[in-house]
Design an enzyme around this catalytic site. Structure first.
Site, PDB file in Angstrom:
ATOM      1  CG  ASP A 121      -0.983   1.942   3.086  1.00 52.66           C
ATOM      2  OD1 ASP A 121      -0.697   1.640   4.028  1.00 52.66           O
ATOM      3  OD2 ASP A 121      -1.444   1.052   2.372  1.00 52.66           O
TER       4      ASP A 121
ATOM      5  N   GLY B 102       0.601  -1.294   0.048  1.00 53.30           N
ATOM      6  CA  GLY B 102       0.033  -0.087  -0.082  1.00 53.30           C
ATOM      7  C   GLY B 102       0.735   1.176   0.121  1.00 53.30           C
TER       8      GLY B 102
ATOM      9  NE  ARG C 200      -2.169  -2.762  -4.418  1.00 50.33           N
ATOM     10  CZ  ARG C 200      -2.033  -2.889  -3.160  1.00 50.33           C
ATOM     11  NH1 ARG C 200      -1.960  -1.803  -2.438  1.00 50.33           N
ATOM     12  NH2 ARG C 200      -2.265  -4.254  -2.539  1.00 50.33           N
TER      13      ARG C 200
ATOM     14  CB  VAL D 178      -9.899   5.340   1.676  1.00 53.69           C
ATOM     15  CG1 VAL D 178     -10.829   6.320   2.455  1.00 53.69           C
ATOM     16  CG2 VAL D 178      -8.685   5.054   2.596  1.00 53.69           C
TER      17      VAL D 178
ATOM     18  CG  ASP E 200      -8.370   0.144   9.444  1.00 56.31           C
ATOM     19  OD1 ASP E 200      -9.026   0.558  10.382  1.00 56.31           O
ATOM     20  OD2 ASP E 200      -8.790  -0.514   8.661  1.00 56.31           O
TER      21      ASP E 200
HETATM   22  P1  IMP Z   1      -4.249  -1.958  10.037  1.00 54.08           P
HETATM   23  O1  IMP Z   1      -3.472  -3.365  10.654  1.00 54.08           O
HETATM   24  O2  IMP Z   1      -5.533  -2.423  10.407  1.00 54.08           O
HETATM   25  O3  IMP Z   1      -3.833  -0.789  10.990  1.00 54.08           O
HETATM   26  O4  IMP Z   1      -4.065  -1.944   8.549  1.00 54.08           O
HETATM   27  C1  IMP Z   1      -3.064  -2.107   7.927  1.00 54.08           C
HETATM   28  C2  IMP Z   1      -3.254  -2.151   6.275  1.00 54.08           C
HETATM   29  O5  IMP Z   1      -4.428  -2.369   5.738  1.00 54.08           O
HETATM   30  C3  IMP Z   1      -2.867  -0.879   5.917  1.00 54.08           C
HETATM   31  O6  IMP Z   1      -1.363  -0.632   5.872  1.00 54.08           O
HETATM   32  C4  IMP Z   1      -3.475  -0.843   4.351  1.00 54.08           C
HETATM   33  O7  IMP Z   1      -2.584  -1.579   3.411  1.00 54.08           O
HETATM   34  C5  IMP Z   1      -4.590  -1.734   4.752  1.00 54.08           C
HETATM   35  N1  IMP Z   1      -5.849  -0.841   4.934  1.00 54.08           N
HETATM   36  C6  IMP Z   1      -6.291  -0.177   6.071  1.00 54.08           C
HETATM   37  N2  IMP Z   1      -7.500   0.301   5.664  1.00 54.08           N
HETATM   38  C7  IMP Z   1      -7.536   0.393   4.625  1.00 54.08           C
HETATM   39  C8  IMP Z   1      -8.570   0.902   3.599  1.00 54.08           C
HETATM   40  O8  IMP Z   1      -9.430   1.664   4.067  1.00 54.08           O
HETATM   41  N3  IMP Z   1      -8.366   0.907   2.301  1.00 54.08           N
HETATM   42  C9  IMP Z   1      -7.529   0.182   1.652  1.00 54.08           C
HETATM   43  N4  IMP Z   1      -6.484  -0.349   2.666  1.00 54.08           N
HETATM   44  C10 IMP Z   1      -6.769  -0.471   4.052  1.00 54.08           C
HETATM   45 MG    MG Z   2      -0.243  -0.862   4.234  1.00 54.39          MG
END
Ligand code: IMP
Ligand code: MG
Length: 185
Positions: free
Chosen positions: A110, A54, A175, A163, A113
């Site tokens: 990127d 990402g 992407r 998003v 979340d």
């Molecule tokens: P996390 O581990 O939940 O913080 O998310 C990690 C990864 O999930 C990010 O680095 C993104 O690559 C992907 N991700 C999280 N939210 C989104 C979104 O809204 N759209 C697309 N990819 C996401």
């Molecule tokens: Mg990522």
């Protein structure tokens, strides 16, 4: 879908997404983040570590605004599978090639979340005793994050919505969009 245009609406796999952060706003904010980092790391030589896939576009744009000596490397993680909700199961697909010990490390994400990925990365990197550890993320979903450390540089705080674009995908698509789009409910 044409990545070169600034469409107001794009459709990916029958889901509608609307323009959320236009290309020029992203560019401006990336420049501001780079300026802060240039100032805070003046006279140092940090290693910027991008989190694939990402972060690849944000990473490339950010690094070209960095004016201090630096090195780069990448982690590759997987947590999302092909859907819109994180699997919650972070896997390391590609490890670093560089030596982290006693170096200033700046992780480039990127989006943060749930925070699971960045937490996973932090634990991995801290084991090797870096001189310092910082995180820069373009997007930060403040409602979701469950981490007990601060994210040093945040491009945009956004609500808990899915998003795409500027490196972020939906089922590996979108992407290449130049702007950031949000799922239109
Ligand atoms: P996390 O581990 O939940 O913080 O998310 C990690 C990864 O999930 C990010 O680095 C993104 O690559 C992907 N991700 C999280 N939210 C989104 C979104 O809204 N759209 C697309 N990819 C996401
Ligand atoms: Mg990522």
């Amino acid at each position: 879908m044409n990545s070169a245009t600034n469409e107001k609406i794009v459709t990916i796999n029958d889901e509608r997404f609307r323009l959320f952060i236009p290309e020029d706003e992203v560019k401006k904010r990336v420049g501001e983040l780079a300026n802060e980092i240039n100032k805070n790391f003046a006279g140092r030589a940090p290693i910027f570590i991008g989190v694939l896939n990402g972060a690849f576009i944000f990473f490339a744009d950010l690094i070209r605004e960095i004016e201090i000596g630096c090195e780069i490397d990448f982690f590759k993680l997987s947590s999302y599978g092909d859907g819109k909700i994180s699997s919650g199961n972070v896997k390391l697909i590609k490890d670093l090639n560089c030596q982290v010990t006693d170096r200033d490390i700046i992780i480039v994400e990127d989006i943060v979340d749930s925070g699971l990925s960045i937490d996973f990365i932090r634990k991995l990197v801290m084991k090797q005793r870096p001189r310092s550890f910082s995180v820069v993320t373009l997007l930060f979903k403040s409602d979701c994050v469950k981490i007990d450390f601060t994210v040093d540089y945040i491009g945009f705080e956004i609500p808990n919505q899915f998003v795409i674009g500027y490196g972020l995908d939906y089922s590996q698509k979108a992407r290449n969009l130049r702007s950031i789009y949000v799922l239109d409910k």
